[in-house]
Design an enzyme around this catalytic site. Structure first.
Site, PDB file in Angstrom:
ATOM      1  N   SER A  64       0.995  -1.244  -0.079  1.00  0.00           N
ATOM      2  CA  SER A  64       0.106  -0.064  -0.103  1.00  0.00           C
ATOM      3  C   SER A  64       0.751   1.230  -0.043  1.00  0.00           C
ATOM      4  O   SER A  64       0.327   2.405  -0.418  1.00  0.00           O
ATOM      5  CB  SER A  64      -1.052   0.043   1.170  1.00  0.00           C
ATOM      6  OG  SER A  64      -0.212   0.181   2.530  1.00  0.00           O
ATOM      7  N   LYS A 101       1.418   4.113   7.090  1.00  0.00           N
ATOM      8  CA  LYS A 101       0.595   5.144   6.249  1.00  0.00           C
ATOM      9  C   LYS A 101       1.449   6.373   6.371  1.00  0.00           C
ATOM     10  O   LYS A 101       1.960   6.931   7.270  1.00  0.00           O
ATOM     11  CB  LYS A 101      -0.597   5.114   6.884  1.00  0.00           C
ATOM     12  CG  LYS A 101      -1.405   3.636   6.533  1.00  0.00           C
ATOM     13  CD  LYS A 101      -1.824   3.280   5.026  1.00  0.00           C
ATOM     14  CE  LYS A 101      -2.544   2.088   4.936  1.00  0.00           C
ATOM     15  NZ  LYS A 101      -1.496   1.108   4.895  1.00  0.00           N
TER      16      LYS A 101
END
Length: 143
Positions: A64, A101
């Site tokens: 991701s 993230k």
């Protein structure tokens, strides 16, 4: 989702790792004339570790964060003493799960942003538990 597969503590005091340092920049486009000498040794700890007491190396698992140059199997140097800011790449603990993230502080709350369009961003709800575990400083990317 990109998660942490391993966490390693940096040795304290960190042993010196000395490598030869070339005194020139290496062209990534057109080749330049080679230099036939080296300019001493380089201690990687001096360049990669700011604070050995709060620095960890984490191994990445997942895809991701590929848009940020972080790939599956890479290691991140993470400093737990740094203050996270909007745009920082962080290791977060969200509802007991570790993830990597980009931190986005929006007017409406916190978003954990993926750097791959195949993965959704995570809007942190008021009832969710979020802890910033550390701020990523360097990615050790394997070729």
């Amino acid at each position: 989702m990109t998660v942490i597969s391993n966490i390693f503590l940096v040795d304290s005091p960190a042993p010196a790792v000395h490598l030869l340092l070339a005194p020139v920049l290496v062209a990534a486009g057109y080749p330049s004339p080679a230099q036939d000498y080296f300019d001493g040794r380089l201690n990687l700890n001096d360049h990669l570790i700011q604070d050995v007491t709060s620095t960890y190396v984490v191994r990445v698992s997942g895809h991701s964060m590929e848009g940020a140059g972080i790939s599956d199997g890479d290691e991140l140097i993470v400093n737990r003493a740094l203050e996270p800011k909007d745009g920082s790449i962080i290791v977060a603990v969200l509802d007991g799960e570790l993830t990597i993230k980009r931190l986005r502080l929006m007017g409406g709350g916190v978003v954990l942003q993926a750097e791959n369009p195949e993965y959704p961003d995570i809007r942190v709800a008021d009832l969710q538990s979020l802890t910033v575990w550390g701020v990523a400083q360097t990615c050790l990317h394997h070729l």
